[in-house]
Write an enzyme that holds these catalytic residues in place. Structure first.
Site, PDB file in Angstrom:
ATOM      1  N   GLU A 100       0.375  -1.511  -0.052  1.00 30.73           N
ATOM      2  CA  GLU A 100       0.522   0.452  -0.213  1.00 30.73           C
ATOM      3  C   GLU A 100       1.134   1.866  -0.455  1.00 30.73           C
ATOM      4  OE1 GLU A 100      -3.760   1.135   2.571  1.00 30.73           O
ATOM      5  OE2 GLU A 100      -1.761   0.630   4.335  1.00 30.73           O
ATOM      6  N   GLU A 138      -7.860  10.837   3.337  1.00 29.07           N
ATOM      7  CA  GLU A 138      -7.863   9.755   3.919  1.00 29.07           C
ATOM      8  C   GLU A 138      -8.194  10.866   5.335  1.00 29.07           C
ATOM      9  OE1 GLU A 138      -6.716   5.801   6.078  1.00 29.07           O
ATOM     10  OE2 GLU A 138      -5.199   7.053   4.355  1.00 29.07           O
TER      11      GLU A 138
END
Length: 273
Positions: A151, A253
């Site tokens: 990621e 985020e």
């Protein structure tokens, strides 16, 4: 009799042409599936349920799809956050305060090391990150090796410093911006392939990128910088994971946000033509 043979010949020829036309349609469809797997394999994911040709608002806990030519992801483990999208890459994320994690934004359903990402943000009222965000995955590597699933984040703005828990890699310059790299590990955490143990790669600029200006991320520079310290990204263009493709998006985020907030911007492909 002569007319009969003439009509028969014409009919057979016409049928032959129709047969060829049908065969060509099949060939064209197969070729398109190879060129653009989003038209076929991507539908295997349960979260991929929507294709929009005009502005849309996404509120589900987990949703992916296409808005015009852009792919989008929208994921949260609770709380209240929504993603507003337009076909030109413009988007905004609105969230309410609470104890949850959210990440979402538009981009592409696959990562490309040669992609140049253009973006602009005009509003950010305290997102945890504004970042280029994506995944790489190799189903043939052992799941016990964290490198099989990566990621990655190329931070642009943040209110939380991820480097405090990461291993430092190197410092480099890309498009006139100084970045430092870090790597951390996640153990049995949510991923595009269910709960997994995987690496996170980070590139963090020395200064946060300002609002109200066009910016550019040269992704190849970051892939090289990570690789220089042995941090290799696995395949970024496949549908082998269980939950999502190996997408690459410009994302907002937030985790455990103390207050309500909004972040809005636009993303585009900035590669030279």
């Amino acid at each position: 009799m002569k007319n009969y043979f003439l009509k028969t010949t014409l009919l057979l020829g016409l049928c032959g042409l129709l047969s060829c036309a049908e065969e060509q349609k099949v060939a064209d469809k197969n070729e398109e599936a190879v060129k653009n797997p989003a038209t076929s394999s991507i539908e295997k994911f349960k979260a991929y349920t929507q294709k929009f040709s005009e502005a849309a608002v996404i509120t589900q806990n987990h949703a992916t799809g296409h808005i015009g030519d852009f792919f989008f992801t929208h994921w949260k483990d609770g709380g209240s956050a929504s993603l507003s999208l337009n076909t030109d890459g413009a988007f905004s994320v609105s969230w309410e305060g609470g104890g949850y994690n959210y990440v979402g934004g538009p981009g592409w359903h696959f990562g490309d090391k040669d992609r140049v990402i253009g973006y602009r943000f005009n509003e950010d009222s305290g997102a945890s990150y504004i970042t280029l965000y994506g995944w790489g995955y190799d189903k043939n590597m052992s799941a016990a090796d964290p490198a099989h699933l990566v990621e990655y984040y190329i931070l642009q703005r943040w209110t939380y410093d991820p480097s405090k828990d990461g291993t430092y890699g190197k410092t480099f310059i890309s498009d006139g911006v100084e970045y430092s790299t870090y790597r951390s590990i996640r153990e049995e955490k949510p991923s595009i392939n269910g709960p997994s143990t995987f690496y996170q790669y980070w590139s963090k600029p020395s200064e946060q990128r300002p609002l109200g200006e066009d910016h550019k991320i040269i992704f190849a520079d970051h892939v090289k910088a990570w690789a220089d310290t042995g941090w290799i990204i696995p395949d970024m263009n496949n549908f082998n994971a269980s939950d999502d493709p190996t997408y690459q998006v410009m994302a907002v985020e937030v985790f455990n946000p103390a207050n309500d907030g909004t972040a809005s911007g636009r993303v585009w492909d900035a590669a030279p033509r």
